[in-house]
Design a protein around this motif. Structure first.
Motif, PDB file in Angstrom:
ATOM      1  N   CYS A  76      15.824  14.843  62.587  1.00 19.36           N
ATOM      2  CA  CYS A  76      15.867  15.712  63.837  1.00 19.36           C
ATOM      3  C   CYS A  76      14.462  16.913  63.785  1.00 19.36           C
ATOM      4  N   MET A  77      13.498  16.591  62.703  1.00 19.43           N
ATOM      5  CA  MET A  77      12.054  17.217  62.716  1.00 19.43           C
ATOM      6  C   MET A  77      11.305  16.486  61.932  1.00 19.43           C
ATOM      7  N   ASN A  78      10.233  16.734  62.289  1.00 21.43           N
ATOM      8  CA  ASN A  78       9.090  16.137  61.297  1.00 21.43           C
ATOM      9  C   ASN A  78       9.532  16.050  59.772  1.00 21.43           C
ATOM     10  N   GLU A  79       9.204  14.882  59.094  1.00 24.57           N
ATOM     11  CA  GLU A  79       9.724  14.842  57.531  1.00 24.57           C
ATOM     12  C   GLU A  79       8.479  15.493  56.951  1.00 24.57           C
ATOM     13  N   GLY A  80       9.105  16.311  56.095  1.00 23.64           N
ATOM     14  CA  GLY A  80       7.912  17.016  55.355  1.00 23.64           C
ATOM     15  C   GLY A  80       8.606  18.204  54.613  1.00 23.64           C
ATOM     16  N   GLU A  81       7.578  18.905  54.062  1.00 20.03           N
ATOM     17  CA  GLU A  81       7.956  20.052  53.223  1.00 20.03           C
ATOM     18  C   GLU A  81       9.046  21.104  53.970  1.00 20.03           C
ATOM     19  N   PRO A  92      17.529  16.414  57.675  1.00 22.19           N
ATOM     20  CA  PRO A  92      16.767  14.970  57.546  1.00 22.19           C
ATOM     21  C   PRO A  92      15.749  15.002  58.583  1.00 22.19           C
ATOM     22  N   GLY A  93      14.705  14.214  58.095  1.00 22.16           N
ATOM     23  CA  GLY A  93      13.285  14.200  58.790  1.00 22.16           C
ATOM     24  C   GLY A  93      12.866  12.770  59.476  1.00 22.16           C
ATOM     25  N   SER A 117       2.276  12.070  68.614  1.00 17.46           N
ATOM     26  CA  SER A 117       2.548  13.290  68.035  1.00 17.46           C
ATOM     27  C   SER A 117       1.898  13.432  66.811  1.00 17.46           C
ATOM     28  N   CYS A 118       0.997  12.662  66.204  1.00 14.64           N
ATOM     29  CA  CYS A 118       0.419  12.553  65.088  1.00 14.64           C
ATOM     30  C   CYS A 118      -0.865  12.177  65.211  1.00 14.64           C
ATOM     31  N   ALA A 119      -1.535  12.511  64.027  1.00 14.69           N
ATOM     32  CA  ALA A 119      -3.181  12.400  63.882  1.00 14.69           C
ATOM     33  C   ALA A 119      -3.695  10.836  63.649  1.00 14.69           C
ATOM     34  N   LYS A 130      13.084  21.690  69.060  1.00 14.43           N
ATOM     35  CA  LYS A 130      13.590  20.534  68.435  1.00 14.43           C
ATOM     36  C   LYS A 130      13.189  19.462  69.663  1.00 14.43           C
ATOM     37  N   LEU A 131      12.025  19.037  69.720  1.00 14.80           N
ATOM     38  CA  LEU A 131      11.573  18.059  70.647  1.00 14.80           C
ATOM     39  C   LEU A 131      11.371  16.654  70.148  1.00 14.80           C
ATOM     40  N   SER A 132      11.303  15.555  71.040  1.00 11.85           N
ATOM     41  CA  SER A 132      10.897  14.275  70.761  1.00 11.85           C
ATOM     42  C   SER A 132       9.940  13.654  71.270  1.00 11.85           C
ATOM     43  N   PRO A 133       8.991  13.465  70.637  1.00 10.83           N
ATOM     44  CA  PRO A 133       8.871  13.312  69.323  1.00 10.83           C
ATOM     45  C   PRO A 133       8.739  14.528  68.681  1.00 10.83           C
ATOM     46  N   PRO A 134       9.209  14.725  67.253  1.00  9.69           N
ATOM     47  CA  PRO A 134       9.110  16.092  66.767  1.00  9.69           C
ATOM     48  C   PRO A 134       7.901  16.791  66.808  1.00  9.69           C
ATOM     49  N   LEU A 135       7.759  18.084  66.573  1.00 11.49           N
ATOM     50  CA  LEU A 135       6.688  18.777  66.473  1.00 11.49           C
ATOM     51  C   LEU A 135       6.294  18.418  64.865  1.00 11.49           C
ATOM     52  N   ARG A 136       4.984  18.093  64.715  1.00 11.00           N
ATOM     53  CA  ARG A 136       4.517  17.880  63.508  1.00 11.00           C
ATOM     54  C   ARG A 136       3.459  18.988  62.795  1.00 11.00           C
TER      55      ARG A 136
END
Lengths: 444, 326
Positions: A208-213, A221-222, A252-254, A294-300
């Protein structure tokens, strides 16, 4: 809306509007200079610096633009409406009022409705509903697969004839590789664009969001960025195989930006988009389980946001969308994992995107091209340009003026804006569709 | 009564207990000190206090629980509160859909203290924003389980005097564990050194940024540690395959004497329960009276919950009026 001039008896008055004292910005011709514009019977009759030097034409409304920006009305390539099936969240009419207030003159609706837009009768239904209720132009994107089930191809050719401008499964990816291959091949025959939502579902499942710290700290869950890049890289190979046009609706990502940059360098016929929110926000904004983020794709990560801005600046990213996704209180006031995905964005698209211009990353015509001529070219729409004979779909705005997003005053039926209470820069003064004003800011 | 509330003058600076994340080292010390004194109370024949007389405590459990719920119930009753247990089964409630409605309903019942467990991370905090009473997190999703970390800390502190400088290994299903997160925050705040030991599939992304050292091998991870905290393999949360089989998991990650031999000779063994014997822990190790403090943890659980209820109740409106009148 005004009828085109053709039906008028000889000698009847034309509907003319003269926009004087404007800063004309036409992304298609990379124009950014003082000038005037004349619309006649819903079309742009002329535009330029020396127009009206011999005086104004007779019987026309005069709009003094006060030196502000006059550009083509925006085209928003990703808008969810609740019609049909969830009219309590948004109708075409309410969405069109929000669009008009946001300077958007054309919205492209997503097929994720109930029922799904996967049949010519539903495409026609939407067109008809839009004609009677909507202030702005509405063009549906239709389902790429029947019922959005990802199994059988929908009637791409017939729905294209009925007015669908592109084909997508919207919030779902087209996962089956052989189906995607055939769909790309088949759609190219009808000059239909396939639009993909980049998310490998098995990697994203439950996330439900970017996987990470931050997800780790929140115990959520990311969704790893690989869910996006795997789908993108697979699709690019299918594009190479078929030679067909392909559009990735949101990066959504680099890593995705870099993949797309390489693909364009290789000459693949691919394009991509980004949402304004992803250019302005990052995963930190989720804060303490704030479901409006909470967006799709998730904010990263912040690095990803910066790479997306750079992608807009160097032309890797072709389109900026609002991703407008109205969700009511009941869908958002829930524990984060259960809350609905998406945010409203029609009324903030311009101001949020302008952030890239104000921060010096991109020129004003460059930025506006992502919301005017680029989507127009991708979808074969006549608007998006300040040129003779084009629809007089116009936007007049003050790029420097700031405002605060007051969710209560949003015209959308739902108030789930991730920009709630934020200061934004860039105010819409007037929105014009086919020569007629559909929005005029109070006090202008 | 020999028991006296020596900390009466000190105000606990929180309205709710939602997570260890929000607590400072001195907040934690304050809870542990008070809990320590409650241990003695619990060992007396007459355990009854009237501190919470007239107060209503509701235990709202959206997820099944034995020890957390019963120890909160016992703690509330020992302090003289009226305790109401509300179990909301997942089937009868379409998961959290009516969480806000539930909050509104509860508000109308005018509880003073609300203990909540919920399967979703952040749900207890969301509820706390909507109710007027003090809220205690009894475990939310994979986020936090603060009273578990506090009772673990109390158990360790009573055995070792202090948490400072101890080397603690948290082993097993870190990914799904709220206990692990609360313990990581607490142990770090109190100056312990934390290791996590798990197969890569049971570790969340960037766990090292929470201030832990990561090990995938039990023997290496247990080397020289003072405390071994085992976690339950949360099979009910495993929607996919995280480990190939329980047999293989036990072989590499189950705590047995052989793996334990790497730890310090007097290392304590802890488990938040309920245990999967033969999955994450060998039965004999779990029952080793010289090493295992698992049953002691349960006893400390009641003391910690007494302390938490006590401290939060001091901030309840009527109480502060009464205190001011004295």
């Amino acid at each position: 809306m005004s009828a085109a001039g053709t039906g008028l008896p000889a000698g009847a008055a034309h509907r003319r509007s003269a926009y004087i004292n404007a800063r004309l910005v036409d992304p298609a011709s990379n124009l950014d200079s003082p000038g005037q514009l004349l619309s006649e019977d819903g079309l742009i009759a002329d535009a330029g610096a020396n127009l009206f030097s011999d005086g104004l034409p007779p019987d026309c409304d005069v709009i003094d633009c006060g030196g502000q920006v006059l550009c083509p009305g925006l085209i928003d390539m990703k808008v969810f409406v609740g019609e049909p099936g969830a009219e309590h969240k948004e109708t075409l009419e309410s969405a069109s009022h929000a669009a008009a207030a946001g300077g958007i003159t054309t919205i492209i609706t997503m097929p994720n409705t109930d029922p799904v837009i996967d049949d010519i009768s539903l495409v026609e239904f939407l067109k008809r509903r839009a004609r009677f209720g909507a202030l702005v132009n509405v063009h549906p994107m239709a389902a790429a697969t029947r019922g959005l089930k990802g199994e059988g191809m929908s009637e791409i050719g017939l729905m294209r004839e009925a007015g669908a401008v592109a084909f997508t499964d919207g919030v779902h990816a087209i996962c089956n590789a052989v189906l995607m291959r055939r769909m790309l091949s088949y759609a190219s025959r009808y000059d239909s664009l396939i639009v993909q939502h980049l998310e490998e579902p098995s990697l994203a499942e439950g996330g439900c969001m970017n996987e990470g710290e931050i997800a780790t700290r929140l115990g959520l869950p990311g969704i790893p960025e690989a869910a996006e890049t795997i789908m993108l890289e697979r699709d690019l190979r299918l594009v190479a195989l078929t030679g067909a046009r392909y559009h990735a609706d949101q990066l959504s990502c680099a890593t995705s930006v870099e993949i797309m940059r390489q693909a364009k360098r290789q000459g693949l016929p691919v394009t991509c988009g980004v949402s304004a929110a992803h250019l302005a926000l990052n995963e930190n904004d989720v804060g303490n389980y704030r479901t409006f983020f909470k967006l799709s794709p998730p904010l990263r990560r912040e690095e990803d946001r910066q790479a997306l801005v750079a992608g807009v600046a160097d032309g890797t990213i072709d389109v900026i969308v609002s991703g407008h996704n109205p969700q009511d209180q009941e869908s958002k006031r829930l524990p984060f994992a259960q809350a609905a995905t998406g945010g409203v964005g029609l009324e903030t698209l311009l101001s949020v995107a302008l952030g890239c211009y104000h921060d010096g990353h991109v020129s004003l015509p460059g930025l506006l091209s992502r919301m005017t001529v680029n989507p127009a070219n991708l979808l074969g729409l006549p608007g998006g340009r300040l040129a003779k004979g084009r629809p007089a779909d116009l936007l007049l705005f003050d790029p420097g003026k700031s405002w605060v997003v007051d969710c209560k005053r949003l015209r959308s039926k739902c108030k789930n804006s991730p920009f709630e209470d934020r200061h934004l820069q860039g105010v819409v003064l007037r929105t014009v569709v086919s020569g007629e004003p559909v929005y005029i800011r109070d006090g202008v | 009564m020999t028991f006296s509330r020596t900390q009466q003058a000190i105000r606990f600076p929180h309205r709710h207990l939602l997570g260890i994340k929000d607590l400072t080292a001195s907040d934690i010390e304050q809870i542990l000190d008070l809990a320590d004194s409650y241990v003695e109370l619990n060992r007396q024949a007459d355990k009854k206090q009237n501190l919470l007389r007239g107060r209503t405590q509701i235990n709202l459990f959206f997820e099944a629980s034995t020890r957390t719920q019963s120890s909160f119930e016992l703690a509330g009753k020992r302090l003289g509160a009226d305790v109401l247990n509300m179990a909301v089964s997942n089937s009868s409630l379409k998961k959290g859909e009516t969480l806000i409605d539930t909050a509104m309903t509860l508000n109308a019942l005018r509880p003073d203290l609300l203990v909540v467990r919920h399967p979703d991370s952040g749900a207890v905090e969301l509820l706390a924003q909507k109710v007027d009473c003090a809220v205690i997190n009894g475990g939310d999703g994979s986020n936090e389980h603060p009273t578990q970390a506090l009772l673990d800390a109390l158990t360790i502190r009573r055995r070792r005097g202090s948490l400072k400088g101890l080397l603690v290994a948290i082993c097993g299903d870190i990914l799904h564990s709220r206990v692990a997160r609360s313990n990581i925050y607490l142990l770090n705040r109190m100056g312990a050194q934390v290791r996590v030991v798990a197969p890569p599939t049971l570790l969340p992304a960037h766990i090292e940024r929470l201030g832990v050292e990561v090990f995938h091998d039990m023997r290496a991870g247990l080397q020289n540690v003072d405390i071994v905290m085992m976690l339950r393999l949360q099979q009910e949360r495993m929607h996919g395959a995280f480990v190939p089989s329980l047999r293989e998991y036990f072989h590499f990650h189950g705590l047995d004497y052989e793996k334990l031999s790497r730890a310090k000779p007097d290392a304590l063994i802890m488990h938040p329960g309920p245990m999967n014997r033969g999955v994450e822990i060998d039965s004999e190790v779990a029952d080793d009276i010289d090493r295992s403090v698992i049953r002691e943890q349960v006893e400390m659980g009641v003391a910690v919950r007494l302390a938490v209820l006590d401290l939060l109740s001091r901030n309840l409106p009527a109480n502060s009026i009464a205190a001011a009148a004295k």
